[in-house]
Scaffold this motif. Sequence first.
Motif, PDB file in Angstrom:
ATOM      1  N   LEU A  89      11.198   1.678 -20.536  1.00  0.00           N
ATOM      2  CA  LEU A  89      10.003   0.842 -20.599  1.00  0.00           C
ATOM      3  C   LEU A  89       8.822   1.700 -21.054  1.00  0.00           C
ATOM      4  O   LEU A  89       8.840   2.925 -20.924  1.00  0.00           O
ATOM      5  CB  LEU A  89       9.721   0.225 -19.224  1.00  0.00           C
ATOM      6  N   SER A  90       7.774   1.045 -21.550  1.00  0.00           N
ATOM      7  CA  SER A  90       6.627   1.789 -22.069  1.00  0.00           C
ATOM      8  C   SER A  90       5.923   2.544 -20.937  1.00  0.00           C
ATOM      9  O   SER A  90       6.039   2.191 -19.762  1.00  0.00           O
ATOM     10  CB  SER A  90       5.635   0.815 -22.710  1.00  0.00           C
TER      11      SER A  90
ATOM     12  N   GLU B 133       2.895   2.492 -20.255  1.00  0.00           N
ATOM     13  CA  GLU B 133       1.932   1.612 -19.598  1.00  0.00           C
ATOM     14  C   GLU B 133       2.620   0.769 -18.526  1.00  0.00           C
ATOM     15  O   GLU B 133       2.126   0.631 -17.400  1.00  0.00           O
ATOM     16  CB  GLU B 133       1.275   0.707 -20.647  1.00  0.00           C
ATOM     17  N   THR B 134       3.769   0.183 -18.886  1.00  0.00           N
ATOM     18  CA  THR B 134       4.497  -0.631 -17.907  1.00  0.00           C
ATOM     19  C   THR B 134       4.949   0.224 -16.734  1.00  0.00           C
ATOM     20  O   THR B 134       4.867  -0.188 -15.572  1.00  0.00           O
ATOM     21  CB  THR B 134       5.722  -1.304 -18.568  1.00  0.00           C
TER      22      THR B 134
ATOM     23  N   LEU C 231       7.063  -7.663 -14.929  1.00  0.00           N
ATOM     24  CA  LEU C 231       6.397  -6.732 -15.860  1.00  0.00           C
ATOM     25  C   LEU C 231       7.328  -6.356 -17.006  1.00  0.00           C
ATOM     26  O   LEU C 231       6.923  -6.314 -18.168  1.00  0.00           O
ATOM     27  CB  LEU C 231       5.961  -5.449 -15.135  1.00  0.00           C
ATOM     28  N   ALA C 232       8.579  -6.077 -16.666  1.00  0.00           N
ATOM     29  CA  ALA C 232       9.546  -5.693 -17.703  1.00  0.00           C
ATOM     30  C   ALA C 232       9.773  -6.846 -18.671  1.00  0.00           C
ATOM     31  O   ALA C 232       9.886  -6.643 -19.889  1.00  0.00           O
ATOM     32  CB  ALA C 232      10.864  -5.264 -17.054  1.00  0.00           C
TER      33      ALA C 232
ATOM     34  N   GLU D 236       7.179  -7.146 -21.233  1.00  0.00           N
ATOM     35  CA  GLU D 236       7.311  -6.197 -22.344  1.00  0.00           C
ATOM     36  C   GLU D 236       8.492  -6.527 -23.247  1.00  0.00           C
ATOM     37  O   GLU D 236       8.391  -6.464 -24.473  1.00  0.00           O
ATOM     38  CB  GLU D 236       7.463  -4.773 -21.794  1.00  0.00           C
ATOM     39  N   GLN D 237       9.622  -6.874 -22.638  1.00  0.00           N
ATOM     40  CA  GLN D 237      10.850  -6.988 -23.423  1.00  0.00           C
ATOM     41  C   GLN D 237      11.360  -8.417 -23.594  1.00  0.00           C
ATOM     42  O   GLN D 237      12.306  -8.626 -24.357  1.00  0.00           O
ATOM     43  CB  GLN D 237      11.956  -6.155 -22.759  1.00  0.00           C
TER      44      GLN D 237
ATOM     45  N   GLN E 230       3.164 -14.081 -24.115  1.00  0.00           N
ATOM     46  CA  GLN E 230       4.566 -13.683 -24.050  1.00  0.00           C
ATOM     47  C   GLN E 230       5.143 -13.926 -22.664  1.00  0.00           C
ATOM     48  O   GLN E 230       4.485 -14.429 -21.780  1.00  0.00           O
ATOM     49  CB  GLN E 230       4.721 -12.213 -24.443  1.00  0.00           C
TER      50      GLN E 230
ATOM     51  N   CYS F  97       1.453 -11.019 -17.120  1.00  0.00           N
ATOM     52  CA  CYS F  97       1.113 -10.291 -18.340  1.00  0.00           C
ATOM     53  C   CYS F  97      -0.375 -10.256 -18.639  1.00  0.00           C
ATOM     54  O   CYS F  97      -0.821  -9.464 -19.436  1.00  0.00           O
ATOM     55  CB  CYS F  97       1.888 -10.856 -19.517  1.00  0.00           C
TER      56      CYS F  97
END
Lengths: 448, 207
Positions: B4-5, B7-8, B32-33, B36-37, B166, B171
């Motif tokens: 994961l990034s 930031e995440t 959160l994941a 992002e994904q 998203q 988010c």
Amino acid sequence: MITAAAPIVTARLSAYRDSHTLERYLATGGYDALRKALSMTPEAVHSEVNTASLLGRGGAGFPAGRKWGMKRPGPTSYLVINGDESEPATFKDHLLIERDPHQVIEGTIIAAYAIGAAAAFIYCRGEFALGLERLTQACNEAYDYGALGANIFGTGFSLDLVIHPGAGAYICGEETALIESLEGKRGFPRIKPPYFPAAIGLYGEPTIVNNVETMSNLPWIVLNGGAAFAGLGVGSSTGTRLFALSGRVRRPGWYELEMSKTTFRDLIFDDRLGAGVAGGGELKAFIPGGVSAPWFGPEHLDLGLDQDAVGKAGSMLGSGSVVVMDDTTCAVRAAWRITRFFHRESCGQCTPCREGSGWLEKVLVRIEAGEGREEDLDLLVDACDNIAPELGWPPQQTTICVLGPSIPSSIVSGIRMFRDEFLAHVKDGGCPFPPDRLASGAAKGARL
Amino acid sequence: MAHLSAETMADGARLAGCYPERRSALIPLCHLAQAEQGYLSEEAMEDIAALVGVTPAEVRGTASFYDMLHTEPVGRYVLAFCTNIACMLAGAYELLEHAEELLGVHAGQTTPDGLFTIEEAECLADCDRAPCVQVNHRFVGALDSESLDLLVADLTAGNRQTEIPQHGVLCRVRRAVDLPARRGAAAGARSEKTTFAGGAGDGGAGS
């Protein structure tokens, strides 16, 4: 007739589009109740709530003050607010969370003070994306404002609040499942005893779990006194309550009404409320308190919106959500859809619930699709009896939690009230209701 | 090395620090994941496991219980149609069937272009606006077949991205403070078994 009563919990949000902001909340007297509560002793706050006789607004209707009093003494205890509103046709907490999050938070801080909680959590249903945003924003604002965190308003009282998202599971509205979920696990209800949250709750510590609407009532109770709250309503059903009206009714919506003094007939037919059956048809049946509740027929319309009265009549006021079915509604399909819901949402721990709900759904699909047998009616009742022996109300329990015993409500109601209609499906080889109201996928068995 | 990034991972560590026991952050971290994904990849579950101190299998075992957590990829827009009692009485199944015809997939499936996933949802608690539909868990009001056509066209054209972000319900707004009351509280106020796990969340300054 409808007794006019000033709304308590919706007063702030009704008139303003920005009701979710701290600015608006403060402009309408927000956090005055918290200041007042913090000037009282925790015992005095608890005493006001006892005097108010505030019944929990989540569904079980247990008095909030008594619940607080059951907390096991100990150095660390928690307050958890149940905002996992998922009982079908219930949408009051959704409203309160999205449109008046500060009121929920203020009530939560007051409750945490009264019970001496070390920390508070608001478990918000995951599907409420906007609600989660507004609650989180309101929580941030409350910290900035000094209503949360260390030394709140300079009184020496400190509290942290965490807004916690769920992730889609009806069962997490059950308080021990909610605690499991909040601990980062699958939402499996815990067995009681010993896991009464007030004794062994979150992280094994004494925990009070209260509903969002219950919290939303607290600021008013603190400001106006428990006696004023108890002066509204009748008997043990005190104060006002948010009733959620849906289904085949002209004006579905939420209505805050004084407890007991309004009848189901008023709620459904009064022009200022439900305004009658949609499409001008006849009322066939209604569900008085969420789909876990047994159905009522037209003969129950004059009952008051009163917890005891509805209980004595064989159902429950439950989550305060009323679903109207009219003469175009197929009773088999209604029972099927509710049973399908329980089947999908059963956590799977207990056999009567996990297996029973699935078999009941299959038999109902068979009847709806015109492939049923006459003996299927007895089969349904027999299977229901295995889940909740004797099919009384309140139901007996063969499972860890009350999801299981809630399954028979719709089926037993449907067969008791509309036996001929169930039989017509069998004898005529199909559903007698017009195809445009048919879930054709269900009839084809495609959604099994 | 996290998948994961950064930031995440930082947000996740901070969230985990907001709970007396880090495992409590498991579900929030899954959200959160997904933000992002779009779904929970094996790698994301490994990262979450590391952040909350459980095994990746425990993350999967927990996530698989919850309808909103996807262990397989889903479309850019997840259309959830409530078909429970109030919505059914308002024509929800007819609307769902219309969506299935329009998009050429059934409930539970994703369009080949990866744009849309259709779900048959349970009650979404918006019953006075039935039949109720959510897109990525944002309410889009009561729909009929015509307004659904318009919505799908709009989403396809990319016109609703501000209104409907998203995936992941966490988010857009984040907690801005850690736990100041806890910092101010006397040590030892909690019983031993459930001592607050000191974590990455402890050091962050409130903003």
